[in-house]
Scaffold this motif. Structure first.
Motif, PDB file in Angstrom:
ATOM      1  N   GLU A   1       3.412  -8.288  52.274  1.00 47.56           N
ATOM      2  CA  GLU A   1       3.751  -9.656  51.886  1.00 47.56           C
ATOM      3  C   GLU A   1       5.131  -9.751  51.245  1.00 47.56           C
ATOM      4  N   LYS A   2       5.402  -8.841  50.322  1.00 45.86           N
ATOM      5  CA  LYS A   2       6.602  -9.009  49.512  1.00 45.86           C
ATOM      6  C   LYS A   2       7.625  -7.897  49.630  1.00 45.86           C
TER       7      LYS A   2
ATOM      8  N   ALA B   1      10.202  -5.995  45.517  1.00 48.94           N
ATOM      9  CA  ALA B   1       9.596  -7.109  44.798  1.00 48.94           C
ATOM     10  C   ALA B   1       8.141  -6.839  44.427  1.00 48.94           C
TER      11      ALA B   1
ATOM     12  N   GLN C   1       1.521 -14.983  55.739  1.00 49.25           N
ATOM     13  CA  GLN C   1       2.096 -14.433  54.516  1.00 49.25           C
ATOM     14  C   GLN C   1       2.352 -12.944  54.645  1.00 49.25           C
TER      15      GLN C   1
ATOM     16  N   ASN D   1       9.661  -5.233  57.026  1.00 47.45           N
ATOM     17  CA  ASN D   1      10.023  -5.589  55.651  1.00 47.45           C
ATOM     18  C   ASN D   1      10.923  -4.524  55.023  1.00 47.45           C
TER      19      ASN D   1
ATOM     20  N   GLN E   1      14.410  -4.243  56.532  1.00 54.18           N
ATOM     21  CA  GLN E   1      15.323  -5.276  56.037  1.00 54.18           C
ATOM     22  C   GLN E   1      15.856  -4.916  54.653  1.00 54.18           C
TER      23      GLN E   1
ATOM     24  N   LEU F   1       9.510 -12.296  61.167  1.00 50.37           N
ATOM     25  CA  LEU F   1      10.309 -12.789  60.047  1.00 50.37           C
ATOM     26  C   LEU F   1      10.307 -14.324  60.039  1.00 50.37           C
TER      27      LEU F   1
ATOM     28  N   LYS G   1       6.927 -15.994  59.304  1.00 45.00           N
ATOM     29  CA  LYS G   1       6.617 -15.953  57.882  1.00 45.00           C
ATOM     30  C   LYS G   1       7.385 -17.039  57.141  1.00 45.00           C
ATOM     31  N   LEU G   2       8.635 -17.198  57.543  1.00 43.69           N
ATOM     32  CA  LEU G   2       9.458 -18.205  56.887  1.00 43.69           C
ATOM     33  C   LEU G   2       8.914 -19.612  57.145  1.00 43.69           C
TER      34      LEU G   2
ATOM     35  N   SER H   1      15.825 -10.195  45.500  1.00 45.28           N
ATOM     36  CA  SER H   1      15.057  -9.541  44.439  1.00 45.28           C
ATOM     37  C   SER H   1      15.717  -8.273  43.932  1.00 45.28           C
TER      38      SER H   1
ATOM     39  N   GLY I   1      18.672 -14.216  56.952  1.00 43.84           N
ATOM     40  CA  GLY I   1      17.627 -13.309  57.420  1.00 43.84           C
ATOM     41  C   GLY I   1      17.028 -12.513  56.279  1.00 43.84           C
ATOM     42  N   ASN I   2      17.869 -11.982  55.432  1.00 44.32           N
ATOM     43  CA  ASN I   2      17.388 -11.203  54.289  1.00 44.32           C
ATOM     44  C   ASN I   2      16.421 -12.020  53.433  1.00 44.32           C
TER      45      ASN I   2
ATOM     46  N   GLY J   1      14.919 -14.754  54.166  1.00 48.18           N
ATOM     47  CA  GLY J   1      13.749 -15.146  54.944  1.00 48.18           C
ATOM     48  C   GLY J   1      12.683 -14.073  54.876  1.00 48.18           C
ATOM     49  N   GLN J   2      13.093 -12.851  55.069  1.00 49.36           N
ATOM     50  CA  GLN J   2      12.152 -11.732  55.028  1.00 49.36           C
ATOM     51  C   GLN J   2      11.492 -11.618  53.656  1.00 49.36           C
TER      52      GLN J   2
ATOM     53  N   MET K   1      10.905 -13.952  51.573  1.00 52.18           N
ATOM     54  CA  MET K   1      10.365 -15.241  51.134  1.00 52.18           C
ATOM     55  C   MET K   1       9.070 -15.118  50.327  1.00 52.18           C
ATOM     56  N   GLY K   2       8.237 -14.148  50.663  1.00 50.88           N
ATOM     57  CA  GLY K   2       6.980 -13.970  49.945  1.00 50.88           C
ATOM     58  C   GLY K   2       7.139 -13.774  48.462  1.00 50.88           C
ATOM     59  N   ALA K   3       8.331 -13.370  48.039  1.00 54.79           N
ATOM     60  CA  ALA K   3       8.556 -13.102  46.623  1.00 54.79           C
ATOM     61  C   ALA K   3       9.643 -14.001  46.048  1.00 54.79           C
TER      62      ALA K   3
ATOM     63  N   ARG L   1      12.653 -21.884  50.731  1.00 54.90           N
ATOM     64  CA  ARG L   1      12.076 -21.923  52.081  1.00 54.90           C
ATOM     65  C   ARG L   1      12.710 -23.000  52.957  1.00 54.90           C
TER      66      ARG L   1
ATOM     67  N   LEU M   1      16.355 -22.417  53.873  1.00 55.75           N
ATOM     68  CA  LEU M   1      16.565 -21.395  54.892  1.00 55.75           C
ATOM     69  C   LEU M   1      16.216 -21.934  56.277  1.00 55.75           C
TER      70      LEU M   1
END
Lengths: 210, 210
Positions: A37-38, A42, A117, A124, A127, A186, A189-190, B41, B123-124, B126-127, B129-131, B137, B140
């Motif tokens: 997820e994160k 993070a 999510q 991940n 990236q 990616l 998820k966004l 992050s 892109g970074n 976006g990837q 985003m979960g955190a 959101r 982006l």
DNA sequence: TCAATTTCTAGACCAGTTGTCTAGTAAAAG
DNA sequence: CTTTTACTAGACAACTGGTCTAGAAATTGA
């Protein structure tokens, strides 16, 4: 909120006969969830530990560091995913391209099931690589390499049946797929919807029988 | 290591006639560098501040928070990139698909120039985003939307000239490109070489005149 | 049976992070 | 020449992150 209810007492616990309550496995499981997820940076250890009710000390008994933990997760995820690929791509009860389509469909379901999510751990961390321990790099590359090899073999079979144009290189094609698919994850998820997945799938499949 | 050499004295500085030494601009610039490499992050404010020799006090004079800073960066990056797209895609001295190819070539050069360490800020984030703060959101998404729109227009022109098959939807095609391209950047950063970029470009271009 | 060993837990600890806040300096304004 | 404005300086608090040491119970083996 907290996962499997551990009522912890100090000292060495009685030998666990039931395998499911294995602390290490629980940690890996929880780590996979959080990091798909994160990502790595993070994701706090505290958060992961809290989710399974395990104290820090236990964590550092099973893993040397967060980095070591990350390596294990990549390893675990890569292998689990690899078996999953086999399950679909070696299923002789369907034609090669059908197997591939079913595979994609399973990815799609996975994304929906987790409300877009959770993504792909490998994507991940890839990236994030700029901020990650450098030992991760080769591990991640290797995982992609393996996924691509398996995918390529499936394409090869399809090509031999005449379902994929012969002027396409299957290895390159598999790379093209995985590169693009990670991009699609990616984006999905966004945007929190399947549009990007479907768009990519449509175009890719159209490209195959070109 | 530290960027533009600011020799800072306390108190209000003389009004800067030369715009380049603007502290806020320097912060944004440094933030973009760091975050295109490591994401949000993993980028510490201290690190960014140190790199331009600006103290915290100044940062919090210009920005309300790290989140606010991030928003500004997305905004800035999105716009700068957008102008860049215009520069290439509206250049009437070349055919539409030529413009597009030159654009890709410029991306490729950028990646090489920075040793495949800097990726795409959008892109970074976006990837990640979960955190990330949820206000990111939509920002982006909007940026991608705009890039795709501009790309789509270029494709449309090409299609009208007969350079792109008429049974392809240009808007969908532009989305396909950007989704996949972000995946290619991710992979190129991971592998530290241009293979993924070239592989994606080749396949995509082949797909166009299908 | 009982000390030594192994296996795991508990949580203290310290470094680093974000964000706040006060004090200060000098240009600009009136 | 006093007041205001615009910005800098950096200490500080609150918190989080990863690491490490001490400890407790199960297990081992003489």
């Amino acid at each position: 909120m907290s996962g499997t209810s551990h009522v912890k007492r100090r000292g060495r616990p009685p030998k666990q006969v039931d395998s499911y309550s294995d602390t290490k496995t629980a940690l890996i499981r929880a780590g996979l969830v959080t990091m798909t997820e994160k990502g790595f940076s993070a994701s706090g250890l505290d958060e992961i530990l809290r989710s399974v009710g395990v104290p820090k000390g236990s964590f550092y008994h099973y893993f040397q560091s967060k980095e070591d933990f990350g390596s294990t997760l990549i390893e675990t995820y890569g292998k689990a995913f690899s078996s999953n690929l086999d399950k679909y791509l070696l299923d002789e009860s369907h034609l090669p391209l059908e197997r591939f389509s079913y595979l994609i469909e399973s990815f799609r379901k996975y994304m929906i099931e987790h409300d877009f999510q959770r993504g792909c751990l490998i994507g991940n961390l890839g990236q994030e690589m700029g901020a990650l321990p450098s030992v991760f790099r080769q591990q991640l590359i290797d995982v992609f390499e393996e996924w691509q090899k398996k995918t390529s073999l499936c394409f090869k079979e399809a090509q031999q049946r005449g379902d994929i144009s012969t002027n396409l290189d299957c290895a390159e094609l598999a790379r093209f797929f995985w590169v693009g698919w990670e991009g699609a994850i990616l984006r999905a998820k966004l945007e929190r919807n399947a549009t990007a997945l479907d768009n990519f799938t449509d175009h890719f499949l159209k490209f195959l029988n070109k």
